[in-house]
Design an enzyme around this catalytic site. Structure first.
Site, PDB file in Angstrom:
ATOM      1  CG  PHE A  93       8.774   0.057  -3.903  1.00 53.45           C
ATOM      2  CD1 PHE A  93       9.068  -0.284  -2.596  1.00 53.45           C
ATOM      3  CD2 PHE A  93       8.167  -0.887  -4.720  1.00 53.45           C
ATOM      4  CE1 PHE A  93       8.776  -1.555  -2.102  1.00 53.45           C
ATOM      5  CE2 PHE A  93       7.873  -2.164  -4.239  1.00 53.45           C
ATOM      6  CZ  PHE A  93       8.181  -2.495  -2.929  1.00 53.45           C
ATOM      7  CE1 TYR A  97       7.741   3.785   0.868  1.00 54.11           C
ATOM      8  CE2 TYR A  97       7.475   5.195  -1.054  1.00 54.11           C
ATOM      9  CZ  TYR A  97       8.142   4.179  -0.396  1.00 54.11           C
ATOM     10  OH  TYR A  97       9.206   3.551  -0.993  1.00 54.11           O
ATOM     11  CG  ASP A 120      -0.389  -0.183   2.522  1.00 52.23           C
ATOM     12  OD1 ASP A 120       0.827  -0.409   2.596  1.00 52.23           O
ATOM     13  OD2 ASP A 120      -1.120  -0.103   3.525  1.00 52.23           O
TER      14      ASP A 120
END
Length: 225
Positions: free
Chosen positions: A78, A67, A65
């Site tokens: 990412f 950040y 999911d």
């Protein structure tokens, strides 16, 4: 239901827009944005699809999911916005790339991975929204079913894709992929808790490019020149 998303993805996922679960998901997400702080910003929920059109996908990297820290999420798994401190998982991803390409000191200042997306890397989280500072808070509300549909559309709509699945959560999604049509690469997650248990040294970035080249497709320029 009309959803603002890249036109070819819109066509590939057209059945989802009219489904009951998606209507319930939209209602949940709208309520969440109205009551508290949710990441990413609403306009970037489908950023991964917009940045990498359906007909241009070559590689799929799957996250869990977004950040949940302030200013981090930009809709690409990412990835973080320009100027935001690199998260530990992304640092480890860069370290692995540097090792694979013989550049052990490789560490870009920017964590914005949109340059990968422009080359055909779909940076997809399994869950597309999250409450601030509450990891996993939007799991189990329908996003997983939606991203399953996206993976299935890629599986049947393409040949010779590379799926890079890191960690048990992403690896379970691999059950949706026909390994006779695509390359599936799995390893532990790049987080500091697991990177040394098999993410480091997995060779995925070079393996992906070798597979693409062997099937007549342009490799990804993982290294920032």
């Amino acid at each position: 239901m009309k959803v603002k998303i890249e036109e070819n993805w819109n066509a590939a996922l057209s059945r989802e827009w009219e489904s009951e679960y998606f209507a319930e998901l939209v209602a949940f997400v709208k309520n969440e944005y109205s009551r508290t702080r949710i990441f990413p910003p609403a306009r970037e929920i489908f950023a991964a699809f917009d940045a990498c059109p359906f007909d241009r996908v070559k590689v799929v990297i799957l996250g869990q999911d977004p950040y949940h820290g302030d200013g981090q999420a930009n809709g690409l798994c990412f990835s973080v916005r320009q100027g935001i401190e690199l998260p530990p998982s992304l640092i480890n991803i860069y370290k692995e790339i540097g090792t694979e390409y013989g550049r052990p000191d490789y560490m870009p200042q920017s964590g914005d991975l949109s340059r990968w997306a422009r080359q055909g890397v779909l940076l997809l989280n399994a869950t597309l929204t999250v409450e601030a500072h509450r990891a996993g808070s939007h799991q189990g509300h329908g996003w997983e079913r939606f991203t399953d549909a996206a993976i299935e559309a890629l599986n049947y709509g393409h040949e010779h894709l590379v799926f890079m699945l890191w960690g048990s959560y992403a690896i379970r999604k691999g059950a949706l992929v026909d390994r006779n049509r695509h390359l599936v690469l799995t390893s532990p997650h790049p987080s500091p808790l697991s990177a040394y248990r098999g993410f480091f040294g997995n060779g995925h970035f070079i393996k992906a490019n070798e597979y693409l080249a062997a099937n007549g497709r342009e490799p990804i320029k993982w290294i920032e020149e």
